[in-house]
Scaffold this motif. Structure first.
Motif, PDB file in Angstrom:
ATOM      1  N   THR A 142      31.206  37.305  51.618  1.00 43.03           N
ATOM      2  CA  THR A 142      29.833  37.272  51.469  1.00 43.03           C
ATOM      3  C   THR A 142      29.458  36.767  49.531  1.00 43.03           C
ATOM      4  OG1 THR A 142      29.919  39.341  51.601  1.00 43.03           O
ATOM      5  CG2 THR A 142      29.222  38.051  53.416  1.00 43.03           C
ATOM      6  N   GLY A 143      30.436  37.162  48.456  1.00 42.35           N
ATOM      7  CA  GLY A 143      29.973  36.796  47.657  1.00 42.35           C
ATOM      8  C   GLY A 143      30.429  35.524  46.940  1.00 42.35           C
ATOM      9  N   GLY A 144      29.854  35.081  45.717  1.00 43.92           N
ATOM     10  CA  GLY A 144      30.049  33.658  45.054  1.00 43.92           C
ATOM     11  C   GLY A 144      31.088  33.090  45.138  1.00 43.92           C
ATOM     12  N   ILE A 145      32.484  34.062  44.548  1.00 44.43           N
ATOM     13  CA  ILE A 145      33.360  33.190  44.718  1.00 44.43           C
ATOM     14  C   ILE A 145      33.882  33.446  45.915  1.00 44.43           C
ATOM     15  CG2 ILE A 145      36.251  33.828  44.041  1.00 44.43           C
ATOM     16  CD1 ILE A 145      35.406  35.131  41.156  1.00 44.43           C
TER      17      ILE A 145
ATOM     18  N   THR B 227      30.486  43.436  54.156  1.00 39.64           N
ATOM     19  CA  THR B 227      29.555  44.847  54.411  1.00 39.64           C
ATOM     20  C   THR B 227      28.146  44.331  54.899  1.00 39.64           C
ATOM     21  OG1 THR B 227      28.194  45.200  52.288  1.00 39.64           O
ATOM     22  CG2 THR B 227      31.169  46.289  53.019  1.00 39.64           C
ATOM     23  N   ASN B 228      27.659  43.672  54.591  1.00 36.20           N
ATOM     24  CA  ASN B 228      26.535  42.979  54.989  1.00 36.20           C
ATOM     25  C   ASN B 228      25.722  42.190  55.939  1.00 36.20           C
ATOM     26  OD1 ASN B 228      23.711  41.245  54.630  1.00 36.20           O
ATOM     27  ND2 ASN B 228      23.455  42.795  52.296  1.00 36.20           N
TER      28      ASN B 228
ATOM     29  N   LYS C  73      24.097  38.998  54.962  1.00 42.07           N
ATOM     30  CA  LYS C  73      24.872  37.804  53.681  1.00 42.07           C
ATOM     31  C   LYS C  73      26.094  36.977  55.586  1.00 42.07           C
ATOM     32  CE  LYS C  73      25.033  40.111  50.166  1.00 42.07           C
ATOM     33  NZ  LYS C  73      25.827  40.508  49.320  1.00 42.07           N
TER      34      LYS C  73
ATOM     35  N   ASP D  11      33.971  47.470  55.682  1.00 42.36           N
ATOM     36  CA  ASP D  11      34.084  48.565  54.236  1.00 42.36           C
ATOM     37  C   ASP D  11      34.745  48.881  53.600  1.00 42.36           C
ATOM     38  OD1 ASP D  11      33.648  50.011  52.024  1.00 42.36           O
ATOM     39  OD2 ASP D  11      31.504  50.431  53.289  1.00 42.36           O
ATOM     40  N   ILE D  12      35.800  47.878  52.824  1.00 41.74           N
ATOM     41  CA  ILE D  12      37.384  47.919  52.339  1.00 41.74           C
ATOM     42  C   ILE D  12      37.882  49.485  51.741  1.00 41.74           C
ATOM     43  CG2 ILE D  12      38.063  45.697  52.922  1.00 41.74           C
ATOM     44  CD1 ILE D  12      38.192  45.501  49.406  1.00 41.74           C
TER      45      ILE D  12
ATOM     46  N   ASN E 200      39.878  39.401  47.457  1.00 39.14           N
ATOM     47  CA  ASN E 200      38.526  39.178  46.711  1.00 39.14           C
ATOM     48  C   ASN E 200      37.596  39.724  46.777  1.00 39.14           C
ATOM     49  OD1 ASN E 200      37.269  37.032  45.632  1.00 39.14           O
ATOM     50  ND2 ASN E 200      35.918  37.611  47.104  1.00 39.14           N
TER      51      ASN E 200
ATOM     52  N   LEU F 175      38.297  50.860  45.320  1.00 36.85           N
ATOM     53  CA  LEU F 175      38.230  49.535  46.422  1.00 36.85           C
ATOM     54  C   LEU F 175      39.158  48.201  45.495  1.00 36.85           C
ATOM     55  CD1 LEU F 175      35.067  48.540  48.253  1.00 36.85           C
ATOM     56  CD2 LEU F 175      35.324  46.756  46.073  1.00 36.85           C
TER      57      LEU F 175
ATOM     58  N   TYR G  79      37.260  49.345  35.761  1.00 36.03           N
ATOM     59  CA  TYR G  79      37.368  47.864  36.289  1.00 36.03           C
ATOM     60  C   TYR G  79      38.745  47.450  36.110  1.00 36.03           C
ATOM     61  CZ  TYR G  79      35.778  42.800  37.442  1.00 36.03           C
ATOM     62  OH  TYR G  79      36.123  41.915  37.822  1.00 36.03           O
TER      63      TYR G  79
ATOM     64  N   LYS H 156      42.203  46.017  37.956  1.00 37.65           N
ATOM     65  CA  LYS H 156      42.293  44.485  37.666  1.00 37.65           C
ATOM     66  C   LYS H 156      43.731  44.658  36.981  1.00 37.65           C
ATOM     67  CE  LYS H 156      38.852  42.294  40.275  1.00 37.65           C
ATOM     68  NZ  LYS H 156      39.114  42.088  41.088  1.00 37.65           N
TER      69      LYS H 156
ATOM     70  N   GLY I 202      38.016  33.919  34.682  1.00 40.26           N
ATOM     71  CA  GLY I 202      37.515  34.385  33.474  1.00 40.26           C
ATOM     72  C   GLY I 202      35.888  34.850  33.733  1.00 40.26           C
TER      73      GLY I 202
ATOM     74  N   ILE J 161      32.703  33.610  35.799  1.00 41.77           N
ATOM     75  CA  ILE J 161      32.069  32.542  36.559  1.00 41.77           C
ATOM     76  C   ILE J 161      30.921  33.410  37.179  1.00 41.77           C
ATOM     77  CG2 ILE J 161      32.811  31.672  39.409  1.00 41.77           C
ATOM     78  CD1 ILE J 161      35.193  31.917  36.858  1.00 41.77           C
TER      79      ILE J 161
ATOM     80  N   THR K  95      28.602  34.113  39.381  1.00 39.99           N
ATOM     81  CA  THR K  95      28.002  34.489  40.768  1.00 39.99           C
ATOM     82  C   THR K  95      27.391  35.761  39.908  1.00 39.99           C
ATOM     83  OG1 THR K  95      29.288  36.225  40.286  1.00 39.99           O
ATOM     84  CG2 THR K  95      30.184  34.412  41.283  1.00 39.99           C
TER      85      THR K  95
HETATM   86  N1  LIG Z   1      32.192  36.657  38.219  1.00 35.53           N
HETATM   87  C1  LIG Z   1      33.198  36.542  37.530  1.00 35.53           C
HETATM   88  O1  LIG Z   1      32.697  35.967  36.692  1.00 35.53           O
HETATM   89  C2  LIG Z   1      34.032  37.418  37.813  1.00 35.53           C
HETATM   90  C3  LIG Z   1      35.078  37.159  36.672  1.00 35.53           C
HETATM   91  C4  LIG Z   1      36.278  38.140  37.087  1.00 35.53           C
HETATM   92  C5  LIG Z   1      36.673  38.607  38.469  1.00 35.53           C
HETATM   93  N2  LIG Z   1      36.114  38.336  39.692  1.00 35.53           N
HETATM   94  C6  LIG Z   1      36.518  39.220  40.488  1.00 35.53           C
HETATM   95  O2  LIG Z   1      36.541  38.585  41.441  1.00 35.53           O
HETATM   96  C7  LIG Z   1      35.533  38.800  42.789  1.00 35.53           C
HETATM   97  C8  LIG Z   1      34.251  38.502  43.177  1.00 35.53           C
HETATM   98  O3  LIG Z   1      33.498  38.140  42.941  1.00 35.53           O
HETATM   99  P1  LIG Z   1      32.416  37.784  42.794  1.00 35.53           P
HETATM  100  O4  LIG Z   1      31.704  37.310  41.027  1.00 35.53           O
HETATM  101  O5  LIG Z   1      31.983  37.306  43.788  1.00 35.53           O
HETATM  102  O6  LIG Z   1      31.125  39.592  43.273  1.00 35.53           O
HETATM  103  P2  LIG Z   1      30.528  39.266  44.186  1.00 35.53           P
HETATM  104  O7  LIG Z   1      29.157  37.874  44.703  1.00 35.53           O
HETATM  105  O8  LIG Z   1      29.536  40.577  44.137  1.00 35.53           O
HETATM  106  O9  LIG Z   1      30.795  39.345  45.742  1.00 35.53           O
HETATM  107  C9  LIG Z   1      31.734  40.970  45.751  1.00 35.53           C
HETATM  108  C10 LIG Z   1      31.656  40.763  47.331  1.00 35.53           C
HETATM  109  O10 LIG Z   1      32.802  41.953  47.743  1.00 35.53           O
HETATM  110  C11 LIG Z   1      31.629  42.132  48.234  1.00 35.53           C
HETATM  111  N3  LIG Z   1      32.330  44.068  48.655  1.00 35.53           N
HETATM  112  C12 LIG Z   1      32.065  44.604  47.860  1.00 35.53           C
HETATM  113  N4  LIG Z   1      32.130  45.508  47.716  1.00 35.53           N
HETATM  114  C13 LIG Z   1      32.521  45.766  48.990  1.00 35.53           C
HETATM  115  C14 LIG Z   1      33.162  46.375  50.130  1.00 35.53           C
HETATM  116  N5  LIG Z   1      32.932  48.428  49.682  1.00 35.53           N
HETATM  117  N6  LIG Z   1      34.232  46.385  51.636  1.00 35.53           N
HETATM  118  C15 LIG Z   1      33.725  44.773  51.605  1.00 35.53           C
HETATM  119  N7  LIG Z   1      33.194  44.173  50.738  1.00 35.53           N
HETATM  120  C16 LIG Z   1      32.884  44.801  49.473  1.00 35.53           C
HETATM  121  C17 LIG Z   1      31.219  41.618  48.538  1.00 35.53           C
HETATM  122  O11 LIG Z   1      30.522  42.274  49.912  1.00 35.53           O
HETATM  123  P3  LIG Z   1      28.946  42.451  50.454  1.00 35.53           P
HETATM  124  O12 LIG Z   1      27.442  41.583  49.585  1.00 35.53           O
HETATM  125  O13 LIG Z   1      28.733  41.794  51.915  1.00 35.53           O
HETATM  126  O14 LIG Z   1      29.182  43.778  51.023  1.00 35.53           O
HETATM  127  C18 LIG Z   1      30.783  40.164  48.283  1.00 35.53           C
HETATM  128  O15 LIG Z   1      31.185  40.089  49.158  1.00 35.53           O
HETATM  129  C19 LIG Z   1      35.891  40.266  42.868  1.00 35.53           C
HETATM  130  O16 LIG Z   1      37.183  40.704  42.932  1.00 35.53           O
HETATM  131  C20 LIG Z   1      35.812  39.320  41.524  1.00 35.53           C
HETATM  132  O17 LIG Z   1      36.178  41.161  40.325  1.00 35.53           O
HETATM  133  C21 LIG Z   1      34.900  38.143  39.377  1.00 35.53           C
END
Ligand SMILES: NC(=O)c1ccc[n+]([C@@H]2O[C@H](COP(=O)([O-])OP(=O)(O)OC[C@H]3O[C@@H](n4cnc5c(N)ncnc54)[C@H](OP(=O)(O)O)[C@@H]3O)[C@@H](O)[C@H]2O)c1
Length: 245
Positions: A15-18, A38-39, A42, A59-60, A87, A110, A152, A156, A183, A185, A187
């Motif tokens: 449900t998140g950006g990536i 979890t939502n 979404k 909820d993981i 992810n 998590l 974090y 990672k 890097g 992204i 979101t």
């Molecule tokens: N954005 C960046 O710049 C960036 C850079 C490097 C790495 N990353 C990594 O890429 C991955 C995705 O990031 P994103 O930017 O797409 O973040 P995001 O938009 O905040 O999405 C996070 C996702 O994780 C889920 N999540 C959070 N808590 C959870 C839980 N307790 N149980 C199950 N699902 C849960 C959320 O689901 P719900 O909303 O439905 O709870 C959502 O789908 C992450 O691992 C992040 O660390 C991101």
């Protein structure tokens, strides 16, 4: 990418950006996707957008329930997963001296421990199926460190060492396990960054922009396909050329 047709895929954080971009590309190549988050709202939106997917609210961070969750997914996916995309991830930023034990623990629990458990129970199925691909999403911060993100960064970096070890353990079982390391992204996660700090970040990215979720999804789909059958234990960086030190 023909090898992805009908492959059974679990994607966490769909449900998140990536995660949405990863879901979209698997749907495009005809995979059988089980998308989680979890939502409810979404997840419903995701289901409306990609009608041909299964969704599951979970909820993981509920570690004791992960084994059952994977069992349930496996039933829905008729014996899968063939592919697991770890992810989902969170941040709880604070300078380390002010960081509470809970902020530390929530992120490690998590980002790292849930990844371990999801891999562990999925690999059991993959061994039976004599086939598997796992992609764990790490971060540039796991390589460089970052102010306010010691929890974090540790989670990672931990994913990278964990992935290398798993890859060695299961290569002979025809299971490939790799990391993708984004890097910065565009979101929700990066929307939280102060715009002035974001400008500084962009000035340090040779490509001179934040990445798009699809930039990450394109690498995930490659590593999930048979084009990457001889790649395991690797980390592929998707960061516009950032210097990793
Ligand atoms: N954005 C960046 O710049 C960036 C850079 C490097 C790495 N990353 C990594 O890429 C991955 C995705 O990031 P994103 O930017 O797409 O973040 P995001 O938009 O905040 O999405 C996070 C996702 O994780 C889920 N999540 C959070 N808590 C959870 C839980 N307790 N149980 C199950 N699902 C849960 C959320 O689901 P719900 O909303 O439905 O709870 C959502 O789908 C992450 O691992 C992040 O660390 C991101």
């Amino acid at each position: 990418m023909d090898s992805l047709k009908d492959k059974k895929v679990i994607i966490t954080g769909s449900t998140g950006g990536i995660g949405s971009a990863i879901t979209e590309i698997f749907v495009k190549y005809g995979a059988n996707v089980l998308a989680t988050g979890t939502n409810d709202e979404k997840l419903n939106n995701l289901k409306k957008k990609f009608q041909n997917i299964n969704t599951r609210k979970f909820d993981i961070s509920c570690h004791k329930e992960i084994e059952k969750f994977v069992e349930d997914c496996s039933k829905t996916l008729d014996g899968g997963p063939d592919i697991l995309i770890n992810n989902a991830g969170i941040t709880r930023d604070n300078i380390s001296l002010r960081m509470s034990h809970d902020e530390w623990k929530d992120v490690l629990d998590l980002n790292l421990t849930s990844t371990f458990l999801l891999c562990k129970y999925s690999i059991k199925r993959m061994i039976k199926n004599k086939y598997g691909k796992i992609i764990n999403i790490t971060s540039v911060v796991g390589h460089t460190g970052n102010i306010g993100q010691s929890n974090y960064a540790a989670s990672k970096s931990g994913i990278i060492g964990f992935t290398k070890s798993l890859a060695i353990e299961y290569a002979k079982k025809n299971i490939n396990i790799n990391c993708v390391s984004p890097g910065f992204i565009q979101t929700n996660m990066t929307d939280k960054i102060d715009p002035k700090f974001k400008e500084i970040i962009v000035s340090k990215i040779p490509s001179n922009r934040l990445g798009n979720p699809s930039d990450v999804a394109n690498v995930v789909i490659f590593l999930s396909s048979d084009l990457a059958d001889y790649i395991t234990g690797e980390t592929v960086h998707v960061n516009g050329g950032m210097y990793l030190g």
